[in-house]
Scaffold this motif. Structure first.
Motif, short mmCIF file in Angstrom:
data_model
loop_
_atom_site.label_atom_id
_atom_site.label_comp_id
_atom_site.label_asym_id
_atom_site.label_seq_id
_atom_site.Cartn_x
_atom_site.Cartn_y
_atom_site.Cartn_z
N UNK A 155 -8.10 20.53 41.77
CA UNK A 155 -8.15 22.14 41.56
C UNK A 155 -7.27 22.78 40.36
N UNK A 156 -5.94 22.48 40.28
CA UNK A 156 -5.12 23.36 39.30
C UNK A 156 -5.60 22.51 37.90
N UNK A 157 -5.98 21.33 37.84
CA UNK A 157 -6.28 20.76 36.81
C UNK A 157 -7.53 21.15 35.90
N UNK A 158 -8.57 21.66 36.83
CA UNK A 158 -9.78 22.13 36.44
C UNK A 158 -9.44 23.65 35.77
N UNK A 159 -8.65 24.43 36.53
CA UNK A 159 -8.36 25.59 35.84
C UNK A 159 -7.45 25.53 34.56
N UNK A 160 -6.52 24.69 34.53
CA UNK A 160 -5.79 24.20 33.32
C UNK A 160 -6.84 24.13 32.01
N UNK A 161 -7.56 23.25 32.29
CA UNK A 161 -8.81 22.74 31.35
C UNK A 161 -9.42 24.12 30.84
N UNK A 162 -9.81 25.07 31.76
CA UNK A 162 -10.33 26.40 31.06
C UNK A 162 -9.59 27.33 30.62
N UNK A 175 0.45 16.06 33.58
CA UNK A 175 -0.14 14.96 32.77
C UNK A 175 -1.38 15.51 32.43
N UNK A 176 -2.29 16.19 33.14
CA UNK A 176 -3.63 16.65 32.92
C UNK A 176 -3.49 17.65 31.63
N UNK A 177 -2.58 18.28 31.66
CA UNK A 177 -2.19 19.51 30.62
C UNK A 177 -1.91 18.88 29.39
N UNK A 178 -1.05 17.51 29.51
CA UNK A 178 -0.87 16.90 28.10
C UNK A 178 -2.23 16.39 27.53
N UNK A 179 -2.96 15.81 28.39
CA UNK A 179 -4.19 15.32 27.86
C UNK A 179 -5.28 16.24 27.50
N UNK A 180 -5.14 17.48 28.19
CA UNK A 180 -6.27 18.63 27.66
C UNK A 180 -5.83 19.11 26.19
N UNK A 181 -4.47 19.10 26.10
CA UNK A 181 -3.82 19.64 25.05
C UNK A 181 -4.24 18.91 23.66
N UNK A 182 -4.41 17.52 24.12
CA UNK A 182 -4.65 16.70 22.92
C UNK A 182 -6.17 16.60 22.56
N UNK A 183 -6.87 17.37 23.37
CA UNK A 183 -8.20 17.32 23.17
C UNK A 183 -9.16 16.44 24.33
N UNK A 184 -8.72 15.91 25.01
CA UNK A 184 -9.35 14.77 25.91
C UNK A 184 -10.28 15.76 26.99
N UNK A 185 -11.35 14.93 27.60
CA UNK A 185 -12.30 15.43 28.45
C UNK A 185 -11.69 16.19 29.61
N UNK A 186 -12.22 17.03 30.35
CA UNK A 186 -11.94 17.51 31.57
C UNK A 186 -11.91 16.57 32.74
N UNK A 187 -12.86 15.76 32.46
CA UNK A 187 -13.09 14.78 33.71
C UNK A 187 -12.09 13.78 33.65
N UNK A 188 -11.62 13.39 32.44
CA UNK A 188 -10.68 12.16 32.08
C UNK A 188 -9.20 13.10 32.62
#
Lengths: 101, 219
Positions: free
Chosen positions: B162-169, A72-85
């Motif tokens: 932890x994995x989500x942070x690395x995914x962001x980077x 889910x985090x991956x999908x949000x990040x891919x759509x340009x949402x912030x790290x914290x969100x």
């Protein structure tokens, strides 16, 4: 006492490892092929960190609630949402799945 | 220089928030594994390498010895060798000065300071590390002293942090097709090695995926 030994060991080895690269490879111009490898080090190491943290438990491969959270985090990040969100969503999804299980 | 440092401080804040949550769970788990509060705090303040700390902790919690825990931590840190070599040409000064500057490397700072052409913005790296360090230590203090209130951190879903942070980077690194290819190969190498080698080694071995960059350039 043995825990202090472990802590001291971790302090020393971590400092040495972090120092090693800059000391060995620094202070001179490095060839173009080196720079092209250096530029690609981040995607290689980060991808390895992500898949091992999301899919491996020690030496075992498998999926868990946290794998869904990370997806889910991956999908949000891919759509340009912030790290914290994205991280917040990952935590909520993981905790919810575990509460339901 | 100071501009880079200041934007580093700003960029580091979201990663600091995440580091705080992670180190909170480190503090809690360390107490459960038999660390005193002081031992947990000293570890975070002076080792300051999250994945290595968690690797050592999981071995101690499982009843393993000092040698096994230390090797696990060292293998986890193996990637700093690759990161440090990549960073080296961007650090000025003699060997001692470079060794000292290398201590500022943590995953997020190193990845953000990467300009994408093989060089690194060292002041951005230093700046990004500051909020993460402050958060890492304070999270551990709170987790180690007040962790009982939190209970089971896995129940709270904190292992997804932890994995989500690395995914962001990682997502930020994937603009070029070549970087995407290297990431895919690196992930593949790591997954193949997980069942075969101790934890940590698969990540270091993934650095071999960067050799794809060479093939592309000379063709």
């Amino acid at each position: 006492m043995t825990l202090w030994l472990l802590i001291a060991g971790c302090i020393v080895t971590t400092a040495l490892i972090k120092a090693a690269g800059p000391v060995i490879a620094g202070g001179r111009d490095l060839p173009a092929w080196f720079m092209s490898i250096a530029a690609l080090m981040a995607p290689a190491l980060l991808a390895a960190l992500v898949v091992t943290a999301a899919l491996a438990d020690g030496q075992r491969l498998g999926v868990g609630a946290h794998t869904a959270g990370v997806a889910v985090a991956g999908v949000l990040l891919w759509r340009g949402h912030s790290v914290v969100l994205a991280v917040g969503a990952a935590v909520v999804v993981t905790a919810t799945l575990r509460a339901l299980a | 220089m100071t501009d880079s440092f200041r934007s580093g401080l700003r960029l580091g804040i979201p990663f600091g928030i995440v580091a705080f949550v992670l180190s909170l769970s480190f503090g809690v788990l360390a107490r459960q594994a038999g660390f005193s509060a002081l031992q947990a705090i000293v570890t975070s303040a002076l080792v300051f390498a999250g994945s290595a700390q968690f690797a050592a902790l999981s071995i101690v919690a499982g009843g393993g010895g000092v040698a096994a825990a230390l090797s696990a931590a060292t293998l986890m840190n193996g990637r700093f060798l690759a990161m440090g070599i990549a960073l080296a040409p961007s650090l000025p000064g003699g060997p001692l000065a470079r060794a000292a500057q290398g201590q500022a490397v943590v995953d997020a700072s190193w990845a953000l300071a990467n300009r994408g052409d093989g060089t690194f913005d060292r002041w951005l790296l230093f700046g990004t590390t500051v909020p993460q360090y402050v958060a890492w230590v304070s999270g551990t203090v709170i987790g180690a002293l007040a962790g009982d209130v939190l209970g089971d951190t896995e129940r709270l879903g904190l292992d997804a942090v932890y994995p989500s942070v690395f995914l962001a980077l990682l997502v930020a690194e994937l603009k070029q097709a070549r970087a995407r290819k290297v990431a895919a190969v690196g992930a593949g190498i790591a997954l193949c090695l997980v069942p075969l080698t101790p934890p940590g080694l698969p990540i270091l071995a993934a650095s071999a995926a960067t050799l794809i960059g060479l093939g592309g350039r000379h063709r």
